[in-house]
Design a protein around this motif. Sequence first.
Motif, PDB file in Angstrom:
ATOM      1  N   ARG A 149       1.565   1.361  -8.888  1.00 45.54           N
ATOM      2  CA  ARG A 149       2.630   1.645  -9.860  1.00 45.54           C
ATOM      3  C   ARG A 149       2.056   2.099 -11.196  1.00 45.54           C
ATOM      4  N   GLU A 150       1.031   1.402 -11.663  1.00 44.46           N
ATOM      5  CA  GLU A 150       0.438   1.740 -12.960  1.00 44.46           C
ATOM      6  C   GLU A 150      -0.254   3.100 -12.920  1.00 44.46           C
ATOM      7  N   ALA A 151      -0.894   3.433 -11.817  1.00 47.59           N
ATOM      8  CA  ALA A 151      -1.555   4.734 -11.697  1.00 47.59           C
ATOM      9  C   ALA A 151      -0.522   5.858 -11.721  1.00 47.59           C
ATOM     10  N   ARG A 152       0.620   5.644 -11.081  1.00 44.91           N
ATOM     11  CA  ARG A 152       1.687   6.653 -11.125  1.00 44.91           C
ATOM     12  C   ARG A 152       2.199   6.828 -12.546  1.00 44.91           C
TER      13      ARG A 152
ATOM     14  N   LEU B  78     -10.003   2.375  -6.086  1.00 42.83           N
ATOM     15  CA  LEU B  78      -8.965   2.565  -5.075  1.00 42.83           C
ATOM     16  C   LEU B  78      -8.342   3.955  -5.109  1.00 42.83           C
ATOM     17  N   LYS B  79      -8.582   4.701  -6.149  1.00 40.75           N
ATOM     18  CA  LYS B  79      -7.911   5.983  -6.334  1.00 40.75           C
ATOM     19  C   LYS B  79      -7.987   6.893  -5.091  1.00 40.75           C
ATOM     20  N   PRO B  80      -9.152   7.082  -4.461  1.00 43.17           N
ATOM     21  CA  PRO B  80      -9.169   7.948  -3.271  1.00 43.17           C
ATOM     22  C   PRO B  80      -8.485   7.333  -2.052  1.00 43.17           C
ATOM     23  N   HIS B  81      -8.193   6.056  -2.094  1.00 41.85           N
ATOM     24  CA  HIS B  81      -7.626   5.376  -0.916  1.00 41.85           C
ATOM     25  C   HIS B  81      -6.126   5.180  -0.996  1.00 41.85           C
ATOM     26  N   ILE B  82      -5.556   5.364  -2.175  1.00 44.02           N
ATOM     27  CA  ILE B  82      -4.104   5.215  -2.325  1.00 44.02           C
ATOM     28  C   ILE B  82      -3.540   6.596  -2.620  1.00 44.02           C
ATOM     29  N   LEU B  83      -2.811   7.121  -1.649  1.00 47.17           N
ATOM     30  CA  LEU B  83      -2.239   8.448  -1.785  1.00 47.17           C
ATOM     31  C   LEU B  83      -0.739   8.340  -2.062  1.00 47.17           C
ATOM     32  N   PRO B  84      -0.265   9.099  -3.030  1.00 49.35           N
ATOM     33  CA  PRO B  84       1.176   9.036  -3.326  1.00 49.35           C
ATOM     34  C   PRO B  84       1.993   9.636  -2.184  1.00 49.35           C
ATOM     35  N   ARG B  85       3.153   9.091  -2.006  1.00 48.08           N
ATOM     36  CA  ARG B  85       4.057   9.634  -0.980  1.00 48.08           C
ATOM     37  C   ARG B  85       4.624  10.954  -1.472  1.00 48.08           C
ATOM     38  N   PRO B  86       4.916  11.872  -0.545  1.00 45.60           N
ATOM     39  CA  PRO B  86       5.507  13.162  -0.965  1.00 45.60           C
ATOM     40  C   PRO B  86       6.934  13.006  -1.435  1.00 45.60           C
TER      41      PRO B  86
END
Length: 97
Positions: A61-64, A89-97
């Motif tokens: 949530r915070e990264a978004r 974690l950035k490369p491992h958490i991908l935002p949903r389209p």
Amino acid sequence: MDDEKLISLVESKSELYNKSSPFYKLQSRKDALWNEIGRELNASGEMCRRRWLTLRDRYGREARKANAPSGSGTEFQRQWHLLDSMKFLKPHILPRP
């Protein structure tokens, strides 16, 4: 529970968050790792796992929020104090389209 220590322990055990790891799908191995982390933090492995899930969700949530385009209507808020320590974690958490 010391969140920063939990984060550093999880970071050192990539099979807990890296889906491309060959050990990621081995639940028994992950359970053993959570128990090991629990022993280091004087807590149960299950408690550490639950706390990690909470931290991971909050990081998403915070990264978004941090990556929201300017003018998107989001108000400025102070940055979450654990955001930098969870950047691995950035490369491992991908935002949903």
